[in-house]
Motif scaffolding. Structure first.
Motif, mmCIF file in Angstrom:
data_model
loop_
_atom_site.group_PDB
_atom_site.id
_atom_site.type_symbol
_atom_site.label_atom_id
_atom_site.label_comp_id
_atom_site.label_asym_id
_atom_site.label_seq_id
_atom_site.Cartn_x
_atom_site.Cartn_y
_atom_site.Cartn_z
ATOM 1 N N LEU A 251 0.851 -1.192 0.000
ATOM 2 C CA LEU A 251 0.000 0.000 0.000
ATOM 3 C C LEU A 251 0.887 1.242 0.000
ATOM 4 N N ILE A 252 0.654 2.141 -0.960
ATOM 5 C CA ILE A 252 1.513 3.322 -1.109
ATOM 6 C C ILE A 252 0.662 4.587 -1.225
ATOM 7 N N PRO A 253 1.258 5.758 -0.975
ATOM 8 C CA PRO A 253 0.480 7.006 -1.018
ATOM 9 C C PRO A 253 -0.102 7.318 -2.387
ATOM 10 N N GLU A 254 0.587 6.916 -3.450
ATOM 11 C CA GLU A 254 0.151 7.280 -4.799
ATOM 12 C C GLU A 254 -1.074 6.507 -5.266
ATOM 13 N N VAL A 255 -1.424 5.427 -4.563
ATOM 14 C CA VAL A 255 -2.574 4.609 -4.963
ATOM 15 C C VAL A 255 -3.543 4.517 -3.781
ATOM 16 N N PRO A 256 -4.468 5.470 -3.636
ATOM 17 C CA PRO A 256 -5.459 5.404 -2.558
ATOM 18 C C PRO A 256 -6.264 4.097 -2.649
ATOM 19 N N PHE A 257 -6.569 3.513 -1.490
ATOM 20 C CA PHE A 257 -7.261 2.220 -1.505
ATOM 21 C C PHE A 257 -8.536 2.283 -0.667
ATOM 22 N N ARG A 258 -9.476 1.421 -1.036
ATOM 23 C CA ARG A 258 -10.720 1.276 -0.278
ATOM 24 C C ARG A 258 -10.473 0.301 0.856
ATOM 25 N N LEU A 259 -10.767 0.723 2.083
ATOM 26 C CA LEU A 259 -10.509 -0.133 3.238
ATOM 27 C C LEU A 259 -11.333 -1.405 3.171
ATOM 28 N N ASP A 260 -12.604 -1.288 2.786
ATOM 29 C CA ASP A 260 -13.446 -2.480 2.754
ATOM 30 C C ASP A 260 -12.956 -3.475 1.700
ATOM 31 N N SER A 261 -12.509 -2.977 0.547
ATOM 32 C CA SER A 261 -11.994 -3.864 -0.502
ATOM 33 C C SER A 261 -10.711 -4.553 -0.057
ATOM 34 N N PHE A 262 -9.849 -3.789 0.623
ATOM 35 C CA PHE A 262 -8.608 -4.371 1.121
ATOM 36 C C PHE A 262 -8.883 -5.462 2.154
ATOM 37 N N LEU A 263 -9.779 -5.196 3.087
ATOM 38 C CA LEU A 263 -10.076 -6.185 4.130
ATOM 39 C C LEU A 263 -10.725 -7.436 3.546
ATOM 40 N N GLU A 264 -11.575 -7.261 2.552
ATOM 41 C CA GLU A 264 -12.180 -8.420 1.889
ATOM 42 C C GLU A 264 -11.123 -9.263 1.181
ATOM 43 N N ALA A 265 -10.181 -8.586 0.503
ATOM 44 C CA ALA A 265 -9.120 -9.310 -0.192
ATOM 45 C C ALA A 265 -8.207 -10.024 0.801
ATOM 46 N N LEU A 266 -7.921 -9.372 1.927
ATOM 47 C CA LEU A 266 -7.085 -9.988 2.957
ATOM 48 C C LEU A 266 -7.796 -11.192 3.573
ATOM 49 N N GLU A 267 -9.102 -11.073 3.808
ATOM 50 C CA GLU A 267 -9.865 -12.199 4.358
ATOM 51 C C GLU A 267 -9.835 -13.390 3.407
ATOM 52 N N LYS A 268 -9.998 -13.117 2.125
ATOM 53 C CA LYS A 268 -9.947 -14.196 1.127
ATOM 54 C C LYS A 268 -8.584 -14.879 1.159
ATOM 55 N N ARG A 269 -7.538 -14.094 1.238
ATOM 56 C CA ARG A 269 -6.185 -14.630 1.306
ATOM 57 C C ARG A 269 -6.019 -15.501 2.551
ATOM 58 N N MET A 270 -6.495 -15.034 3.696
ATOM 59 C CA MET A 270 -6.310 -15.765 4.941
ATOM 60 C C MET A 270 -7.095 -17.077 4.955
ATOM 61 N N ARG A 271 -8.253 -17.084 4.343
ATOM 62 C CA ARG A 271 -9.050 -18.325 4.285
ATOM 63 C C ARG A 271 -8.381 -19.353 3.376
ATOM 64 N N GLN A 272 -7.623 -18.870 2.388
ATOM 65 C CA GLN A 272 -6.983 -19.784 1.447
ATOM 66 C C GLN A 272 -5.587 -20.198 1.887
ATOM 67 N N LYS A 273 -4.797 -19.241 2.413
ATOM 68 C CA LYS A 273 -3.380 -19.493 2.686
ATOM 69 C C LYS A 273 -3.021 -19.467 4.173
ATOM 70 N N THR A 274 -3.875 -18.962 5.009
ATOM 71 C CA THR A 274 -3.729 -18.889 6.471
ATOM 72 C C THR A 274 -2.616 -17.961 6.958
ATOM 73 N N HIS A 275 -1.933 -17.251 6.073
ATOM 74 C CA HIS A 275 -0.974 -16.248 6.528
ATOM 75 C C HIS A 275 -0.829 -15.176 5.447
ATOM 76 N N ALA A 276 -0.342 -14.000 5.852
ATOM 77 C CA ALA A 276 -0.177 -12.902 4.900
ATOM 78 C C ALA A 276 0.860 -11.910 5.419
ATOM 79 N N VAL A 277 1.497 -11.217 4.473
ATOM 80 C CA VAL A 277 2.442 -10.147 4.794
ATOM 81 C C VAL A 277 1.979 -8.884 4.072
ATOM 82 N N ILE A 278 1.917 -7.778 4.834
ATOM 83 C CA ILE A 278 1.459 -6.494 4.300
ATOM 84 C C ILE A 278 2.565 -5.466 4.503
ATOM 85 N N ALA A 279 2.916 -4.734 3.444
ATOM 86 C CA ALA A 279 3.860 -3.616 3.542
ATOM 87 C C ALA A 279 3.090 -2.338 3.248
ATOM 88 N N VAL A 280 3.163 -1.377 4.151
ATOM 89 C CA VAL A 280 2.435 -0.121 3.962
ATOM 90 C C VAL A 280 3.382 1.061 4.165
#
Length: 413
Positions: A251-280
């Motif tokens: 996540l970077i300043p030049e690309v504003p993101f929707r919090l709800d979309s990000f959380l949904e994508a992270l939830e999908k990742r966690m249900r499939q892979k059970t771990h995640a790394v986020i750089a902000v």
């Protein structure tokens, strides 16, 4: 573009492989495009403005720490001392505050012994600070000490101060060469393709991302969240993400993101892979936080809200609501990243920036910053930095590489 100068250089330098004053480097080199601004090519000149035996130089480092500051100080001195035989080099302590004698910080006389081994250390041997200086008192001090050349090592705010010093000295008809060496690990200085310290910062950031990945994958439901430096530009986050190849969301300043979309994508990742790394990046998602007028730091920069802690809280709340257990591991390595010594690539870059700054100053150039475009060093009038902003282009190969490395879906606004 015309480079500010103190006057005609008449003293034969005696240097080999000199650069003609008429050589120019275009801002843009795409075939058939407008070349944009034509910058003077940096490098040693056949004739110089200052008589080395009668010249005194000063060095000041300002703003936040950055890998390579000591390397720049060392290389500035070595080129001045051995390359030109300058009479004396002073190191002003504690940033711009050290230019004001009212602060009581007597400058150091730099010698070969003084700089011995400093390039292996992080930070700056001269010290640094944020904030402005009384320009008239600073110029009074420089004139009283007989300083003919001042090297300002710092970012945009530092170079704005350098421009004010140059303008005040010119108003008084005092021949002061002010040459800036651009410093920021954020890599966001205009007309500088790569700032010193950037790759060292990326290297340190990758080490932290590796630890975050280890923590996340070793625990069921593990999420590693790493906040990296980058107030307005996401170059460190992008570079570290691509180098790491273990980040799932960047996540970077030049690309504003929707919090709800990000959380949904992270939830999908966690249900499939059970771990995640986020750089902000620290400047990302500021529009999601409650921002009033906002306080400013001593350099006049708007103080950012903490996107890292905000995201940590939002992630924990979201997964509690959906009934998916997670274990958060939060990393904020900002000072760790910026206080490390320069790596080999940055050490080479520091040396080249410093030596080109010395060549510019000795030739009588003033009110300039050393730029770096198309693998060439150039003279950039300081005034241009105020009107040119460098950011990571979301349509560039940089961001496409990030998306390919993470596989993250589009969560942008």
């Amino acid at each position: 573009m015309e480079t500010p100068s103190l006057g005609q250089a008449t003293i034969v330098s005696g240097l080999h492989h000199t650069v003609d004053d008429g050589l120019r480097i275009p801002e843009r080199i795409e075939s058939g495009s407008d070349p944009g601004i034509l910058f003077e090519l940096a490098g040693p000149r056949e004739k110089i403005f200052f008589d080395p035996a009668k010249t005194r130089a000063g060095i000041v480092t300002c703003g936040g720490l950055c890998p390579g500051l000591n390397n720049v100080i060392r290389s500035l001195f070595l080129e001045l001392h051995y390359g030109y035989g300058i009479a004396e080099v002073l190191g002003f302590r504690g940033g711009y505050a050290g230019l004001d004698p009212a602060n009581g910080a007597e400058p150091a006389t730099i010698t070969p012994e003084y700089i011995e081994g400093i390039h292996r250390q992080g930070g700056t041997i001269l010290g640094t600070s944020r904030g402005p200086v009384d320009i008239e008192r600073a110029v009074d001090n420089l004139i009283r000490r007989g300083v003919n050349i001042l090297f300002t090592v710092g970012g945009d705010g530092t170079q704005r101060g350098a421009n004010a010093l140059y303008q005040e000295a010119r108003r008084r008809n005092h021949p002061l060469s002010v040459v800036g060496v651009p410093k920021t690990i954020d890599n966001d200085v205009g007309f500088v393709a790569r700032t010193f310290g950037y790759f060292s910062a990326v290297e340190e950031a990758v080490r932290v991302l590796d630890r975050a990945h280890t923590e996340a994958r070793s625990t069921p439901g593990g999420i590693g969240l790493v906040k990296l430096m980058g107030r307005h530009a996401g170059f460190i986050t992008a570079g570290a993400t691509i180098a790491s190849q273990d980040v799932n969301f960047a996540l970077i300043p030049e690309v504003p993101f929707r919090l709800d979309s990000f959380l949904e994508a992270l939830e999908k990742r966690m249900r499939q892979k059970t771990h995640a790394v986020i750089a902000v990046a620290e400047g990302a998602g500021q529009e999601l936080l409650e921002c009033g007028e906002g306080a400013k730091d001593a350099s006049g920069n708007l103080m950012l809200k903490d996107i890292g802690l905000f995201l940590k809280g939002q992630i924990e709340r979201h997964f509690k609501e959906v009934g998916v257990p997670v274990v958060m591991r939060y990393f904020d390595p900002s000072y760790l990243v910026r206080s490390c010594p320069a790596n080999c690539e940055d050490a080479l870059l520091c040396d080249l920036f410093a030596r080109h700054a010395v060549h510019a100053a000795m030739a009588g150039k003033t009110g300039v910053v050393i730029g770096f475009l198309h693998e060439r060093f150039i003279h950039v009038p300081i005034e241009l930095l105020a009107v040119h902003v460098k950011r990571l282009d979301p349509d560039s190969g940089w961001w496409r590489s990030v998306l390919a490395a993470t596989g993250q879906p589009d969560c942008s606004v």
